[in-house]
Design an enzyme around this catalytic site. Structure first.
Site, PDB file in Angstrom:
ATOM      1  N   HIS A 155       0.844  -1.195   0.000  1.00  0.00           N
ATOM      2  CA  HIS A 155       0.000   0.000   0.000  1.00  0.00           C
ATOM      3  C   HIS A 155       0.878   1.244   0.000  1.00  0.00           C
ATOM      4  CE1 HIS A 155       0.779  -0.300   4.363  1.00  0.00           C
ATOM      5  NE2 HIS A 155       0.532   1.004   4.407  1.00  0.00           N
ATOM      6  N   GLU A 178      -9.331   2.065  -2.870  1.00  0.00           N
ATOM      7  CA  GLU A 178      -8.871   1.046  -3.799  1.00  0.00           C
ATOM      8  C   GLU A 178      -8.801   1.724  -5.155  1.00  0.00           C
ATOM      9  OE1 GLU A 178      -9.917  -3.503  -3.563  1.00  0.00           O
ATOM     10  OE2 GLU A 178     -11.512  -2.392  -4.565  1.00  0.00           O
ATOM     11  N   HIS A 231       7.982  10.535  -7.475  1.00  0.00           N
ATOM     12  CA  HIS A 231       6.547  10.585  -7.737  1.00  0.00           C
ATOM     13  C   HIS A 231       5.967   9.180  -7.784  1.00  0.00           C
ATOM     14  CE1 HIS A 231       8.304  10.093 -11.777  1.00  0.00           C
ATOM     15  NE2 HIS A 231       7.143   9.556 -12.142  1.00  0.00           N
ATOM     16  N   GLU A 286       1.681  10.772 -11.532  1.00  0.00           N
ATOM     17  CA  GLU A 286       1.776  10.626 -12.988  1.00  0.00           C
ATOM     18  C   GLU A 286       0.727   9.634 -13.455  1.00  0.00           C
ATOM     19  OE1 GLU A 286       4.882   8.803 -16.338  1.00  0.00           O
ATOM     20  OE2 GLU A 286       5.495   8.920 -14.244  1.00  0.00           O
TER      21      GLU A 286
END
Length: 136
Positions: free
Chosen positions: A10, A44, A66, A111
């Site tokens: 995560h 999620e 990033h 991104e």
């Protein structure tokens, strides 16, 4: 025993305004809100488990660090246009594959990318940049 890393479990991002960040990740990025509490939220996003955590001080990085989210080539233009309506861009794309570089409400660099490690490596194997080595 061997090292057994299997990918990203995560990602947790600090935020200064939880309702604003929840709205951004849900409405702009299409993440599914799974749980919310006074100091955080779980989302999620595809296979990604994303956590937002309320913090008093959020300090955006000044470098190129990033998080890149994957997108299919067929959905890239629509998705990028949707995100660009609400998010500030922090960089122009100069690399292989379609990319949109944008900021979340706290300045975290994100991104949207249509491509894979394999497509990136194939691109550079054709170009053969000086000093780049490949391992197979």
């Amino acid at each position: 025993m061997t090292i057994d890393l299997q990918g990203v479990n995560h990602i947790t991002l600090a935020c200064s305004d939880l309702p604003k960040s929840i709205a951004f990740y849900r409405n702009v990025l299409g993440a599914t809100l799974k749980a919310e509490w006074p100091r955080g939220a779980y989302f999620e996003l595809g296979d990604l488990w994303l956590c937002l955590e309320l913090a008093q001080n959020v300090t955006p990085r000044g470098d190129d660090t990033h998080i890149a989210f994957n997108c299919t080539e067929s959905a890239f233009d629509y998705t990028a246009d949707h995100i660009a309506e609400s998010a500030q861009q922090w960089k122009e794309n100069t690399s292989e594959g379609a990319s949109l570089y944008f900021l979340d409400p706290d300045g975290h660099k994100l991104e949207l990318h249509a491509g894979s490690l394999q497509s990136r490596l194939a691109h550079y194997e054709k170009m053969r940049p000086e000093g780049m080595r490949f391992f197979h």
